[in-house]
Design a protein around this motif. Structure first.
Motif, PDB file in Angstrom:
ATOM      1  N   UNK A  52     -40.701  21.569 -12.927  1.00 42.31           N
ATOM      2  CA  UNK A  52     -41.896  20.967 -13.514  1.00 42.31           C
ATOM      3  C   UNK A  52     -42.804  21.626 -13.174  1.00 42.31           C
ATOM      4  N   UNK A  53     -44.083  21.415 -13.993  1.00 37.61           N
ATOM      5  CA  UNK A  53     -45.646  22.280 -13.500  1.00 37.61           C
ATOM      6  C   UNK A  53     -45.695  23.670 -14.022  1.00 37.61           C
ATOM      7  N   UNK A  54     -44.200  24.154 -14.957  1.00 38.17           N
ATOM      8  CA  UNK A  54     -44.877  25.584 -15.404  1.00 38.17           C
ATOM      9  C   UNK A  54     -45.111  26.472 -14.380  1.00 38.17           C
ATOM     10  N   UNK A  55     -45.484  28.387 -14.396  1.00 42.74           N
ATOM     11  CA  UNK A  55     -45.401  28.913 -13.959  1.00 42.74           C
ATOM     12  C   UNK A  55     -46.905  29.281 -13.462  1.00 42.74           C
ATOM     13  N   UNK A  56     -46.846  28.701 -12.399  1.00 47.77           N
ATOM     14  CA  UNK A  56     -48.714  28.407 -11.570  1.00 47.77           C
ATOM     15  C   UNK A  56     -50.044  28.756 -12.055  1.00 47.77           C
ATOM     16  N   UNK A  57     -49.784  29.976 -12.656  1.00 44.16           N
ATOM     17  CA  UNK A  57     -50.675  31.139 -13.235  1.00 44.16           C
ATOM     18  C   UNK A  57     -51.332  30.734 -15.233  1.00 44.16           C
ATOM     19  N   UNK A  58     -50.330  30.232 -15.198  1.00 42.36           N
ATOM     20  CA  UNK A  58     -50.399  29.304 -16.696  1.00 42.36           C
ATOM     21  C   UNK A  58     -50.602  28.916 -17.374  1.00 42.36           C
ATOM     22  N   UNK A  59     -51.541  28.969 -18.368  1.00 43.35           N
ATOM     23  CA  UNK A  59     -52.550  27.988 -19.105  1.00 43.35           C
ATOM     24  C   UNK A  59     -52.077  26.836 -19.251  1.00 43.35           C
ATOM     25  N   UNK A  60     -52.680  25.404 -19.651  1.00 43.51           N
ATOM     26  CA  UNK A  60     -52.379  25.190 -20.642  1.00 43.51           C
ATOM     27  C   UNK A  60     -52.035  25.003 -22.295  1.00 43.51           C
ATOM     28  N   UNK A  61     -51.875  26.558 -22.704  1.00 45.96           N
ATOM     29  CA  UNK A  61     -51.758  26.916 -24.211  1.00 45.96           C
ATOM     30  C   UNK A  61     -50.376  27.560 -23.551  1.00 45.96           C
ATOM     31  N   UNK A  62     -49.778  27.918 -22.955  1.00 45.98           N
ATOM     32  CA  UNK A  62     -48.420  28.769 -22.468  1.00 45.98           C
ATOM     33  C   UNK A  62     -48.611  29.855 -22.610  1.00 45.98           C
ATOM     34  N   UNK A  63     -49.787  30.541 -22.145  1.00 50.88           N
ATOM     35  CA  UNK A  63     -49.970  31.891 -22.398  1.00 50.88           C
ATOM     36  C   UNK A  63     -50.509  32.197 -24.332  1.00 50.88           C
ATOM     37  N   UNK A  64     -50.899  31.333 -24.199  1.00 54.72           N
ATOM     38  CA  UNK A  64     -51.340  32.001 -26.168  1.00 54.72           C
ATOM     39  C   UNK A  64     -52.012  31.250 -26.401  1.00 54.72           C
ATOM     40  N   UNK A  65     -53.108  31.642 -25.293  1.00 53.74           N
ATOM     41  CA  UNK A  65     -54.999  31.384 -25.854  1.00 53.74           C
ATOM     42  C   UNK A  65     -55.279  31.905 -26.531  1.00 53.74           C
ATOM     43  N   UNK A  66     -55.142  32.759 -27.399  1.00 55.59           N
ATOM     44  CA  UNK A  66     -55.000  33.804 -28.722  1.00 55.59           C
ATOM     45  C   UNK A  66     -54.992  33.116 -29.455  1.00 55.59           C
TER      46      UNK A  66
END
Length: 316
Positions: A52-66
């Motif tokens: 749970x929590x995801x990778x600590x660097x990963x954004x709320x958009x799952x690295x799909x911010x663009x």
């Protein structure tokens, strides 16, 4: 392929590394760009299946911010992002890039619906699918193998680091052997693999980061994406930064790392990316990364100043 040091640089167009753009023009005889998509997936590192929590660097958009908005269907997303990209490149073909979260984390029947609708769009010449190495069951591999026979396909997987101590810090939730096993399964079907790594992860030294670069150089992968770590607001890594576990790389340090890495990569490996993007309103640091073209120009300058290039120090 085995190289010894020489004085004449290898060039790909005007670049001293094997760029994605050159590879696309050589393959398709024209400009090809990726159309970033969000198909609505989640991640087993977020939903509790694995962690749970995801990778600590990963954004709320799952690295799909663009990527496109998941509120829109995939065709609407595709058209919106494509038209935006056309402002920069009026004449081009497209690769549908399933970018956000884990894009093989669903039953094959569902994956087929997503992928096929994008392949049907005019001008699409292939797909690039971002996923995790622990989300490639046999039936998914079989479908990817089928796709690979009829379109230009890449599978992109986040390695980030080869160091298990760092993996634990960033909550990657798979080990490096899992990654190597996934590469082997994909390569049995000649599927192209792009490895993602991150420089600047918590508590990693210059030598540790280069260890990851060296490991990728010796894997059976056909492409690499090197990301600069971006600390973004509302990610778990913010707490690690506040606890003093993370320091930001400075620009000169990052440029040296990139050039050191390019020197040891095999010349046939395609460099998909040498730095990353983060939304300005979410970025905590390093702020110099917002000037992306300055960074890329500085990498070109350092390669020239050193009279070096991708593969100069590669030894098979």
């Amino acid at each position: 392929m085995k190289l010894t040091e020489q004085n004449s640089p290898l060039l790909w167009g005007e670049k001293r590394f094997h760029t994605w753009n050159v590879e696309m023009r050589n393959t398709f005889n024209e400009k090809v760009f990726k159309v970033m998509l969000d198909a609505g997936f989640t991640c087993p590192n977020r939903d509790g299946k694995i962690a749970t929590g995801g990778c600590t660097f990963c954004s709320a958009r799952g690295s799909g911010d663009f990527a496109g908005s998941r509120r829109d269907d995939l065709v609407t997303q595709f058209n919106t992002i494509r038209d935006k990209q056309h402002q920069k490149w009026p004449n081009a073909k497209y690769i549908g890039y399933f970018q956000a979260y884990t894009n093989t984390y669903a039953p094959v029947e569902e994956l087929r619906e997503y992928y096929e609708v994008i392949l049907e769009q005019p001008g699409v010449v292939g797909l690039s699918i971002a996923t995790r190495p622990d989300c490639l069951p046999d039936d998914v591999i079989e479908y990817l193998a089928e796709l690979n026979k009829r379109t230009y396909l890449w599978v992109e997987m986040g390695l980030q680091t080869v160091h298990e101590s760092t993996s634990n810090l960033i909550n990657r939730a798979h080990d490096t052997q899992c990654y190597l096993d996934a590469v082997e399964k994909l390569r049995k079907h000649n599927i192209r693999v792009c490895a993602h790594i991150i420089y600047g992860l918590p508590q990693e030294t210059h030598e540790m980061m280069l260890d990851t670069g060296k490991a990728v150089a010796n894997m059976d992968v056909q492409g690499i994406k090197i990301h600069l770590l971006h600390l973004m607001k509302k990610t778990p890594m913010v707490k690690q930064w506040e606890a003093g576990l993370l320091r930001f790389l400075d620009k000169d340090e990052y440029i040296k790392l990139i050039v050191d890495t390019l020197e040891i990569l095999p010349p046939e490996m395609i460099v998909h990316r040498l730095t990353g993007d983060a939304p300005r309103d979410l970025l905590i640091g390093p702020m110099w990364s917002l000037k992306k073209w300055e960074v890329l120009n500085a990498i070109d300058a350092e390669l020239k100043n050193r009279n070096t290039w991708q593969g100069k120090l590669w030894k098979e």
